[in-house]
Design an enzyme around this catalytic site. Structure first.
Site, short mmCIF file in Angstrom:
data_model
loop_
_atom_site.label_atom_id
_atom_site.label_comp_id
_atom_site.label_asym_id
_atom_site.label_seq_id
_atom_site.Cartn_x
_atom_site.Cartn_y
_atom_site.Cartn_z
N HIS A 83 0.24 2.65 -4.26
CA HIS A 83 1.03 1.99 -3.21
C HIS A 83 2.30 1.41 -3.84
O HIS A 83 2.23 0.79 -4.90
CB HIS A 83 0.20 0.88 -2.55
CG HIS A 83 0.92 0.24 -1.42
ND1 HIS A 83 1.05 0.85 -0.18
CD2 HIS A 83 1.59 -0.94 -1.35
CE1 HIS A 83 1.76 0.05 0.60
NE2 HIS A 83 2.10 -1.03 -0.08
N LEU B 230 -7.10 -1.29 4.57
CA LEU B 230 -5.86 -0.64 4.15
C LEU B 230 -5.25 -1.32 2.92
O LEU B 230 -5.02 -2.53 2.93
CB LEU B 230 -4.85 -0.67 5.32
CG LEU B 230 -3.47 -0.09 5.03
CD1 LEU B 230 -3.55 1.41 4.82
CD2 LEU B 230 -2.50 -0.42 6.15
C1 GRF Z 1 4.76 6.98 -2.85
O1 GRF Z 1 5.75 6.00 -2.80
C2 GRF Z 1 3.39 6.34 -2.85
O2 GRF Z 1 3.37 5.12 -3.50
C3 GRF Z 1 3.11 6.16 -1.38
O3 GRF Z 1 3.67 7.30 -0.77
C4 GRF Z 1 4.72 7.82 -1.58
C5 GRF Z 1 4.36 9.24 -1.86
O4 GRF Z 1 5.35 9.92 -2.59
N1 GRF Z 1 1.69 6.00 -1.16
P1 GRF Z 1 5.06 11.34 -3.16
O5 GRF Z 1 4.64 12.22 -1.99
O6 GRF Z 1 3.99 11.23 -4.19
O7 GRF Z 1 6.37 11.81 -3.75
#
Ligand code: GRF
Length: 199
Positions: free
Chosen positions: A108, A143
């Protein structure tokens, strides 16, 4: 060899970082399957290009329990040991979470418990915090709330927009997600209350 299952909905840059570390032997595992609820997700195309098993399971029209049952079946088919959520934009049902206790990870883009939910980088900029970052945590039934495995901190600069902050955080995401996967695969942690103590 342990097997990873990756769930994603979009770009897939965290998946790509994990795949690179697997290919280079920095993560001792293989990627058993990459699943997306969005057939058009760039991350799914990337998985195919890498020669991995990539499966689209569209969620339209299905309630959460039925959808998650399909997901569980697919993951079981590929003998997955550890599930990595990598930009997976759906909540998981309690049934799903209970099927893989301490075996589902999420990343996250904030220092949880600050700014859970959508647009965490936007939340950080508009709140005016001076530091933010990212968190890899186990997934529980709430969540963005499960036990925290690793975090990384980045400064929030006066000139930042959500986009510039996101880019700074993303570089750290790519680093700590693989590190957390290795810790968990190696069983180098224990749970003390809701604290993860690494060894
Ligand atoms: C990332 O910022 C992650 O932290 C969040 O969603 C985004 C996904 O990016 N959960 P990616 O698809 O891995 O480039």
């Amino acid at each position: 060899m342990k097997r990873l299952g990756v769930l994603l909905s979009g770009r897939g840059s965290n998946f790509q970082a994990i795949a690179r570390n697997v290919a280079q032997g920095r993560i001792e595992a293989e990627i058993g399957v990459v699943i997306s609820n969005r057939p058009e997700a760039p991350g799914l195309a990337l998985a195919r290009e890498l020669g991995l098993t990539a499966v689209a399971i569209p969620s339209r029209g299905l309630d959460r329990e039925s959808y998650d049952r399909l997901l569980l079946e697919e993951l079981a088919k590929h003998n997955v040991d550890l599930i990595c959520l990598a930009g997976y934009m759906r909540l998981l049902s309690a049934t799903f979470v209970r099927a893989y206790p301490l075996r589902i990870l999420n990343i996250h883009p904030s220092l949880l418990p600050a700014f859970p939910g959508l647009d965490a980088q936007h939340q950080a900029v508009s709140h005016g915090v001076k530091f933010s970052g990212c968190t890899v945590h186990f997934v529980d039934e709430q969540l963005d709330a499960g036990p925290i495995i690793l975090q990384a901190v980045v400064p929030v600069l006066d000139a930042d927009t959500p986009d510039t902050l996101s880019a700074r955080i993303l570089a750290e995401e790519h680093r700590i997600y693989s590190e957390a996967v290795s810790i968990v695969l190696a069983g180098k942690f224990r749970l003390d209350g809701r604290r993860i103590v690494t060894s």
